[in-house]
Write an enzyme that holds these catalytic residues in place. Structure first.
Site, PDB file in Angstrom:
ATOM      1  N   SER A  18     -35.988 -35.081  20.255  1.00 47.87           N
ATOM      2  CA  SER A  18     -35.964 -36.198  19.302  1.00 47.87           C
ATOM      3  C   SER A  18     -36.227 -37.511  20.029  1.00 47.87           C
ATOM      4  O   SER A  18     -36.966 -38.378  19.539  1.00 47.87           O
ATOM      5  CB  SER A  18     -34.594 -36.285  18.618  1.00 47.87           C
ATOM      6  OG  SER A  18     -34.274 -35.056  18.033  1.00 47.87           O
ATOM      7  N   TRP A  53     -39.229 -30.868  11.472  1.00 47.83           N
ATOM      8  CA  TRP A  53     -37.839 -31.203  11.734  1.00 47.83           C
ATOM      9  C   TRP A  53     -37.611 -32.672  11.417  1.00 47.83           C
ATOM     10  O   TRP A  53     -38.525 -33.486  11.532  1.00 47.83           O
ATOM     11  CB  TRP A  53     -37.513 -30.911  13.210  1.00 47.83           C
ATOM     12  CG  TRP A  53     -36.083 -31.063  13.574  1.00 47.83           C
ATOM     13  CD1 TRP A  53     -35.529 -32.017  14.360  1.00 47.83           C
ATOM     14  CD2 TRP A  53     -35.012 -30.211  13.163  1.00 47.83           C
ATOM     15  NE1 TRP A  53     -34.174 -31.821  14.458  1.00 47.83           N
ATOM     16  CE2 TRP A  53     -33.834 -30.714  13.731  1.00 47.83           C
ATOM     17  CE3 TRP A  53     -34.939 -29.065  12.351  1.00 47.83           C
ATOM     18  CZ2 TRP A  53     -32.587 -30.122  13.526  1.00 47.83           C
ATOM     19  CZ3 TRP A  53     -33.702 -28.481  12.144  1.00 47.83           C
ATOM     20  CH2 TRP A  53     -32.544 -29.014  12.728  1.00 47.83           C
ATOM     21  N   GLU A  61     -41.620 -26.814  19.255  1.00 45.01           N
ATOM     22  CA  GLU A  61     -41.373 -25.413  18.882  1.00 45.01           C
ATOM     23  C   GLU A  61     -42.432 -24.466  19.419  1.00 45.01           C
ATOM     24  O   GLU A  61     -42.431 -23.291  19.051  1.00 45.01           O
ATOM     25  CB  GLU A  61     -41.333 -25.302  17.350  1.00 45.01           C
ATOM     26  CG  GLU A  61     -40.223 -26.125  16.756  1.00 45.01           C
ATOM     27  CD  GLU A  61     -40.040 -25.861  15.280  1.00 45.01           C
ATOM     28  OE1 GLU A  61     -40.647 -24.924  14.746  1.00 45.01           O
ATOM     29  OE2 GLU A  61     -39.268 -26.605  14.671  1.00 45.01           O
ATOM     30  N   SER A  88     -39.128 -29.919  23.440  1.00 42.33           N
ATOM     31  CA  SER A  88     -37.660 -29.903  23.411  1.00 42.33           C
ATOM     32  C   SER A  88     -37.160 -28.812  24.340  1.00 42.33           C
ATOM     33  O   SER A  88     -37.694 -27.704  24.345  1.00 42.33           O
ATOM     34  CB  SER A  88     -37.166 -29.618  21.985  1.00 42.33           C
ATOM     35  OG  SER A  88     -35.788 -29.276  22.018  1.00 42.33           O
ATOM     36  N   HIS A 115     -34.289 -23.227  22.194  1.00 39.73           N
ATOM     37  CA  HIS A 115     -35.748 -23.357  22.250  1.00 39.73           C
ATOM     38  C   HIS A 115     -36.216 -22.499  23.438  1.00 39.73           C
ATOM     39  O   HIS A 115     -35.435 -21.780  24.037  1.00 39.73           O
ATOM     40  CB  HIS A 115     -36.164 -24.823  22.399  1.00 39.73           C
ATOM     41  CG  HIS A 115     -36.070 -25.571  21.097  1.00 39.73           C
ATOM     42  ND1 HIS A 115     -37.071 -26.379  20.620  1.00 39.73           N
ATOM     43  CD2 HIS A 115     -35.094 -25.605  20.177  1.00 39.73           C
ATOM     44  CE1 HIS A 115     -36.708 -26.881  19.453  1.00 39.73           C
ATOM     45  NE2 HIS A 115     -35.511 -26.436  19.161  1.00 39.73           N
ATOM     46  N   HIS A 129     -34.743 -48.962  28.932  1.00 38.42           N
ATOM     47  CA  HIS A 129     -34.428 -50.382  28.702  1.00 38.42           C
ATOM     48  C   HIS A 129     -35.614 -51.334  28.577  1.00 38.42           C
ATOM     49  O   HIS A 129     -35.407 -52.518  28.391  1.00 38.42           O
ATOM     50  CB  HIS A 129     -33.510 -50.915  29.817  1.00 38.42           C
ATOM     51  CG  HIS A 129     -32.318 -50.044  30.085  1.00 38.42           C
ATOM     52  ND1 HIS A 129     -31.243 -49.967  29.237  1.00 38.42           N
ATOM     53  CD2 HIS A 129     -32.051 -49.173  31.096  1.00 38.42           C
ATOM     54  CE1 HIS A 129     -30.363 -49.114  29.721  1.00 38.42           C
ATOM     55  NE2 HIS A 129     -30.822 -48.602  30.833  1.00 38.42           N
ATOM     56  N   ASN A 169     -32.366 -46.501  25.899  1.00 42.05           N
ATOM     57  CA  ASN A 169     -31.979 -45.688  27.037  1.00 42.05           C
ATOM     58  C   ASN A 169     -32.018 -44.227  26.601  1.00 42.05           C
ATOM     59  O   ASN A 169     -31.105 -43.752  25.924  1.00 42.05           O
ATOM     60  CB  ASN A 169     -30.601 -46.054  27.566  1.00 42.05           C
ATOM     61  CG  ASN A 169     -30.259 -45.193  28.776  1.00 42.05           C
ATOM     62  OD1 ASN A 169     -31.041 -44.321  29.168  1.00 42.05           O
ATOM     63  ND2 ASN A 169     -29.108 -45.421  29.369  1.00 42.05           N
ATOM     64  N   ARG A 187     -32.718 -41.791  28.887  1.00 38.31           N
ATOM     65  CA  ARG A 187     -32.797 -41.072  30.154  1.00 38.31           C
ATOM     66  C   ARG A 187     -31.947 -39.814  30.144  1.00 38.31           C
ATOM     67  O   ARG A 187     -30.952 -39.713  29.439  1.00 38.31           O
ATOM     68  CB  ARG A 187     -32.307 -41.966  31.302  1.00 38.31           C
ATOM     69  CG  ARG A 187     -33.296 -42.997  31.714  1.00 38.31           C
ATOM     70  CD  ARG A 187     -32.740 -43.883  32.788  1.00 38.31           C
ATOM     71  NE  ARG A 187     -31.446 -44.446  32.402  1.00 38.31           N
ATOM     72  CZ  ARG A 187     -30.900 -45.495  32.986  1.00 38.31           C
ATOM     73  NH1 ARG A 187     -31.495 -46.082  33.991  1.00 38.31           N
ATOM     74  NH2 ARG A 187     -29.743 -45.952  32.590  1.00 38.31           N
ATOM     75  N   GLU A 216     -27.463 -13.990  11.876  1.00 40.95           N
ATOM     76  CA  GLU A 216     -27.408 -15.443  11.621  1.00 40.95           C
ATOM     77  C   GLU A 216     -28.799 -15.929  11.216  1.00 40.95           C
ATOM     78  O   GLU A 216     -29.779 -15.672  11.923  1.00 40.95           O
ATOM     79  CB  GLU A 216     -26.937 -16.159  12.884  1.00 40.95           C
ATOM     80  CG  GLU A 216     -26.363 -17.519  12.604  1.00 40.95           C
ATOM     81  CD  GLU A 216     -25.758 -18.184  13.837  1.00 40.95           C
ATOM     82  OE1 GLU A 216     -25.211 -19.279  13.661  1.00 40.95           O
ATOM     83  OE2 GLU A 216     -25.854 -17.633  14.952  1.00 40.95           O
TER      84      GLU A 216
END
Ligand SMILES: Cc1ncc(COP(=O)(O)O)c(C=O)c1O
Length: 393
Positions: free
Chosen positions: A58, A87, A162, A183, A188, A215, A251, A253, A332
């Protein structure tokens, strides 16, 4: 219960032992050599010149959109196309940063945007950029999409969170555009627990991404690049240069812990992909053969299929609802990624004016009639049989 995610790492015990040792012996755990080494290795793996490591997929998406705005490659108010089936944090940074988001529908048999769905969108919406999602290891004709975008001067970027490792027509997904995001979240293809990256061959974009990630300052740039930016802004003092902020940033990082994990897990990636691909092929042959119950997904155009969750699109909502019941306490399952983004509350709240763009879309059908279960390297033969029993028999 067959869990969606069965482990945090490939080779879990050895990786955790190595991680404990690394932490005990490290003096510094904030971003440093491990992260830099991982960036180099990951760029090499992907076949790109640059990689900027961030703390999630993200964050990688957010950094990329901000960097493109900072560079003036797109501007506030521009129309940007995105894959309807994706997503949330693919679309959210576009909205957060003031862009007009236009949903582009997907093909039912590949779950991805095609040149056909793109051209249909272009008839009404003159998008400046397409942020395509390569969903679940699949793609449609992304080579043609890239050509269309080039011809029409549409900036193409890929959300490849993905599809790390998928090869289409001899080329890795993530390499069809100016830049792509990844990601490394648990579950993943490769895990650094949390983590993400942006890859590109564009040196200016790489430089801007480094500033956006930390920053808006120039600390992570090479000396040559620092000199250039400091001269441009008339920053001669080494006192002020440490706290000079050149453009909009955050930020985002990551840490040496994630860098260490990236270096550790990257060596297993080809094996992870192979094992998942084998699982996928075994299951696909059986599950997609039930064309009375499911829409088959096409994958014969893909050279290497890197999939981490197996999609099932039912021919009716009743079949899907029946499967949801059958899977209870056994397997699941989840909706297919975030489903049709235009059906999510946030989209209606902020992009109401584009809600009508894709009514009765394939993305909506997938939202209402689809589900997926996990495909991970640790799936046993017995579990694969159990899945077949639920979905095929
Ligand atoms: C298409 C897509 N983009 C972005 C992300 C965000 O990645 P992360 O969970 O690392 O923030 C995901 C996460 O699952 C995803 O599926």
């Amino acid at each position: 219960m067959i869990k969606l995610i069965k482990s945090t790492f490939y080779n879990e015990k050895a990786t955790k032992d190595a991680l404990c040792k690394f932490i005990k012996e490290s003096e510094k755990l904030s971003i440093g050599k491990e992260c830099a080494d991982f960036e180099k290795s990951f760029a090499d793996y992907q076949g790109r010149k640059h990689c900027v490591f961030a703390n999630s997929g993200s964050s990688a998406n957010l950094a990329l959109i901000q960097a493109l705005l900072n560079l003036g490659k797109i501007k506030k108010g521009d129309m940007v196309g995105f894959s309807s089936l994706t997503w949330s944090t693919n679309v959210m940074p576009l909205i957060q940063l003031g862009l007009n988001t236009i949903p582009v529908d997907v093909e039912l048999n590949t779950l991805n945007v095609s040149s056909k769905t793109l051209l249909k969108t272009l008839k009404k919406y003159p998008i400046k950029m397409l942020f395509i999602t390569n969903l679940l290891g699949f793609c449609d004709d992304i080579d043609v999409i890239a050509k269309v975008c080039k011809e029409k001067k549409i900036l193409l970027i890929e959300d490849n969170c993905e599809s790390l490792g998928t090869v289409y027509k001899g080329q890795k997904l993530g390499n069809f555009s100016l830049a792509s995001t990844f990601s490394f979240y648990v579950g993943h293809h490769m895990s650094t627990i949390e983590g993400g990256a942006v890859c590109t061959d564009d040196g200016n974009l790489d430089t801007m991404l480094q500033m956006v990630r930390a920053h808006g300052w120039d600390r992570n740039l090479t000396e040559e690049k620092q000199l250039k930016i400091r001269t441009k802004h008339d920053i001669n003092s080494s006192f002020y240069s440490r706290y000079t902020f050149y453009d909009l940033g955050y930020n985002l990082r990551t840490t040496e812990i994630n860098g260490f994990l990236g270096n550790n897990q990257l060596k297993y990636l080809p094996q992870i992909i192979k094992e998942r691909e084998n699982n996928f092929l075994t299951l696909a042959k059986k599950i997609y053969a039930r064309t009375d119950k499911y829409y088959p997904i096409r994958y014969d155009h893909i050279d290497i299929l890197s999939n981490f969750a197996f999609p099932v699109i039912c021919k009716s909502a009743a079949i899907r609802d029946g499967l949801v019941k059958k899977c209870e306490n056994k397997i699941e399952i989840r909706p297919i990624v975030g489903g049709d983004m235009t059906l999510q509350p946030f989209f209606g709240k902020y992009m109401k004016k584009y809600l009508h763009v894709n009514t009765n879309s394939n993305a909506k059908l997938v939202h209402e009639q689809g589900l997926y279960f996990g495909n991970n390297p640790e799936l046993t033969k017995r579990e694969i049989q159990e899945i077949v029993n639920v979905f095929v028999v």
